[in-house]
Write a protein that holds these residues in place. Structure first.
Motif, PDB file in Angstrom:
ATOM      1  N   GLN A   1      39.442   8.004  24.255  1.00 48.32           N
ATOM      2  CA  GLN A   1      38.305   7.979  23.182  1.00 48.32           C
ATOM      3  C   GLN A   1      36.728   8.295  23.757  1.00 48.32           C
ATOM      4  N   ASP A   2      36.498   7.574  24.963  1.00 50.12           N
ATOM      5  CA  ASP A   2      35.198   7.913  25.621  1.00 50.12           C
ATOM      6  C   ASP A   2      34.982   9.209  25.977  1.00 50.12           C
ATOM      7  N   VAL A   3      36.156   9.747  26.806  1.00 45.10           N
ATOM      8  CA  VAL A   3      36.040  10.949  27.315  1.00 45.10           C
ATOM      9  C   VAL A   3      35.896  12.060  26.133  1.00 45.10           C
ATOM     10  N   VAL A   4      36.723  12.018  25.134  1.00 44.15           N
ATOM     11  CA  VAL A   4      36.888  12.897  24.171  1.00 44.15           C
ATOM     12  C   VAL A   4      35.601  12.892  23.243  1.00 44.15           C
ATOM     13  N   THR A   5      34.786  11.745  23.190  1.00 42.61           N
ATOM     14  CA  THR A   5      33.618  11.571  22.455  1.00 42.61           C
ATOM     15  C   THR A   5      32.454  12.518  23.380  1.00 42.61           C
ATOM     16  N   VAL A   6      32.588  12.111  24.814  1.00 44.93           N
ATOM     17  CA  VAL A   6      31.494  12.837  25.772  1.00 44.93           C
ATOM     18  C   VAL A   6      31.958  14.460  25.345  1.00 44.93           C
ATOM     19  N   ALA A   7      33.024  14.842  25.669  1.00 42.05           N
ATOM     20  CA  ALA A   7      33.494  16.443  25.320  1.00 42.05           C
ATOM     21  C   ALA A   7      32.918  16.728  24.294  1.00 42.05           C
ATOM     22  N   SER A   8      33.034  16.107  23.197  1.00 39.14           N
ATOM     23  CA  SER A   8      32.688  16.649  21.861  1.00 39.14           C
ATOM     24  C   SER A   8      31.118  16.997  21.929  1.00 39.14           C
ATOM     25  N   MET A   9      30.167  15.899  22.394  1.00 39.42           N
ATOM     26  CA  MET A   9      28.866  16.233  22.503  1.00 39.42           C
ATOM     27  C   MET A   9      28.662  17.506  23.569  1.00 39.42           C
ATOM     28  N   ILE A  10      29.237  17.719  24.500  1.00 33.38           N
ATOM     29  CA  ILE A  10      29.197  18.738  25.512  1.00 33.38           C
ATOM     30  C   ILE A  10      29.423  19.904  24.661  1.00 33.38           C
ATOM     31  N   GLU A  11      30.734  20.012  23.805  1.00 33.87           N
ATOM     32  CA  GLU A  11      30.954  21.036  23.206  1.00 33.87           C
ATOM     33  C   GLU A  11      29.924  21.768  22.175  1.00 33.87           C
ATOM     34  N   LYS A  12      29.109  20.537  21.627  1.00 26.83           N
ATOM     35  CA  LYS A  12      28.158  21.015  20.649  1.00 26.83           C
ATOM     36  C   LYS A  12      26.848  21.376  21.273  1.00 26.83           C
ATOM     37  N   GLU A  13      26.657  20.963  22.517  1.00 23.35           N
ATOM     38  CA  GLU A  13      25.284  21.167  23.220  1.00 23.35           C
ATOM     39  C   GLU A  13      25.152  22.469  24.070  1.00 23.35           C
ATOM     40  N   SER A  14      26.602  22.898  24.578  1.00 21.06           N
ATOM     41  CA  SER A  14      26.642  23.734  25.582  1.00 21.06           C
ATOM     42  C   SER A  14      26.883  25.135  24.908  1.00 21.06           C
TER      43      SER A  14
ATOM     44  N   LEU B   1      27.585   5.731  23.937  1.00 15.61           N
ATOM     45  CA  LEU B   1      28.298   6.759  22.985  1.00 15.61           C
ATOM     46  C   LEU B   1      28.093   6.349  21.699  1.00 15.61           C
ATOM     47  N   PRO B   2      28.092   7.443  20.823  1.00 13.96           N
ATOM     48  CA  PRO B   2      28.205   7.429  19.374  1.00 13.96           C
ATOM     49  C   PRO B   2      29.467   6.714  18.905  1.00 13.96           C
ATOM     50  N   ALA B   3      29.437   6.485  17.689  1.00 15.52           N
ATOM     51  CA  ALA B   3      30.740   5.706  16.987  1.00 15.52           C
ATOM     52  C   ALA B   3      31.932   6.579  17.197  1.00 15.52           C
ATOM     53  N   GLY B   4      31.951   7.703  17.718  1.00  9.01           N
ATOM     54  CA  GLY B   4      33.173   8.623  18.106  1.00  9.01           C
ATOM     55  C   GLY B   4      32.979  10.049  18.218  1.00  9.01           C
ATOM     56  N   PRO B   5      34.096  10.934  18.447  1.00 10.48           N
ATOM     57  CA  PRO B   5      33.825  12.371  18.758  1.00 10.48           C
ATOM     58  C   PRO B   5      33.017  12.925  17.580  1.00 10.48           C
ATOM     59  N   ILE B   6      32.151  14.148  17.704  1.00  9.24           N
ATOM     60  CA  ILE B   6      31.606  14.788  16.728  1.00  9.24           C
ATOM     61  C   ILE B   6      31.986  16.096  16.370  1.00  9.24           C
ATOM     62  N   CYS B   7      33.150  16.389  17.186  1.00 11.69           N
ATOM     63  CA  CYS B   7      33.834  17.737  16.764  1.00 11.69           C
ATOM     64  C   CYS B   7      35.250  17.579  17.860  1.00 11.69           C
TER      65      CYS B   7
ATOM     66  N   PHE C   1      19.887   5.527  26.570  1.00 12.72           N
ATOM     67  CA  PHE C   1      19.980   6.240  25.540  1.00 12.72           C
ATOM     68  C   PHE C   1      20.507   7.859  25.896  1.00 12.72           C
ATOM     69  N   LEU C   2      21.300   8.467  24.866  1.00 13.04           N
ATOM     70  CA  LEU C   2      21.671   9.693  25.313  1.00 13.04           C
ATOM     71  C   LEU C   2      20.837  10.861  24.661  1.00 13.04           C
ATOM     72  N   GLN C   3      20.402  10.494  23.588  1.00 10.24           N
ATOM     73  CA  GLN C   3      19.381  11.403  22.727  1.00 10.24           C
ATOM     74  C   GLN C   3      20.003  12.731  22.789  1.00 10.24           C
ATOM     75  N   VAL C   4      21.218  12.946  22.084  1.00  6.02           N
ATOM     76  CA  VAL C   4      21.843  14.253  21.967  1.00  6.02           C
ATOM     77  C   VAL C   4      21.628  14.692  20.268  1.00  6.02           C
ATOM     78  N   ASP C   5      20.752  15.576  20.228  1.00  7.97           N
ATOM     79  CA  ASP C   5      20.578  16.187  18.870  1.00  7.97           C
ATOM     80  C   ASP C   5      21.767  16.513  18.073  1.00  7.97           C
ATOM     81  N   ALA C   6      22.877  16.757  18.662  1.00  2.00           N
ATOM     82  CA  ALA C   6      23.963  17.316  18.053  1.00  2.00           C
ATOM     83  C   ALA C   6      24.639  16.210  17.267  1.00  2.00           C
TER      84      ALA C   6
END
Length: 187
Positions: A52-65, A130-136, A93-98
């Motif tokens: 879950q943590d890895v998928v959440t990080v991966a989802s932020m990467i997906e939206k930011e890259s 991490l946020p509450a969960g994946p964002i994509c 704080f991650l401070q990810v706009d996505a």
């Protein structure tokens, strides 16, 4: 529906008219299980993380890259550096706009309502880690970047007018870039 966010693997599928929604979802989830290999699962476990943590990080990467594997691995590095050094300049704080854009979408709003003070468990400006969960639902490239990030001292990144993310070790370096003519303001 939010429980499946991140696990409906984005791929090309063949579906048939009248196919049951459960069957469609099942195909996408099974594809995620195929893509997220046993070796990946072992690496995640060895690092003391959860899928879950890895998928959440991966989802932020997906939206930011911007679809570059080296960039994705550097973004992953920034996120992990921020999470693992809560005493640093970013204070955890991650401070990810996505993540805010995702929270706005959940509230039926668009990017024009963007604010870092948005009340949401997805707001990584207000909540550490991490946020509450994946964002994509992230691509395989983003998943791999989340599992195998570059090892850097970067804590900041910003998009340049050259269409490339630039990475920085300190907030001062980051601010210098943001205040330069090379920065691509998104608004």
């Amino acid at each position: 529906p939010k429980r499946l966010e991140g696990y409906l693997f984005p791929d090309t599928y063949e579906f048939y008219m009248g196919e049951e929604p459960v069957s469609v979802l099942n195909k996408m989830i099974l594809r995620f299980d195929e893509i997220f290999t046993d070796e990946m699962r072992q690496e995640v476990q060895n690092d003391g993380r959860t899928i879950q943590d890895v998928v959440t990080v991966a989802s932020m990467i997906e939206k930011e890259s911007i679809n570059d594997d080296a960039e994705r691995k550097n973004i992953a590095s920034v996120l992990y550096n921020r999470m693992n050094n809560s005493n640093g300049e970013t204070a955890g704080f991650l401070q990810v706009d996505a993540t805010i854009d995702y929270a706005l979408k959940l509230q039926g709003k668009d990017h024009s309502s963007f604010t870092t003070s948005l009340d949401s468990p997805y707001n990584t400006y207000l909540h550490k880690g991490l946020p509450a969960g994946p964002i994509c639902s992230p691509s395989l490239s983003s998943i791999k970047a989340a599992i195998y990030p570059n090892q850097t001292d970067y804590y900041f990144y910003a998009l340049g007018k050259d269409g490339v993310h630039h990475f920085f070790k300190t907030y001062a370096e980051h601010l210098n870039f943001i205040n330069s003519s090379d920065y691509q303001s998104i608004g």
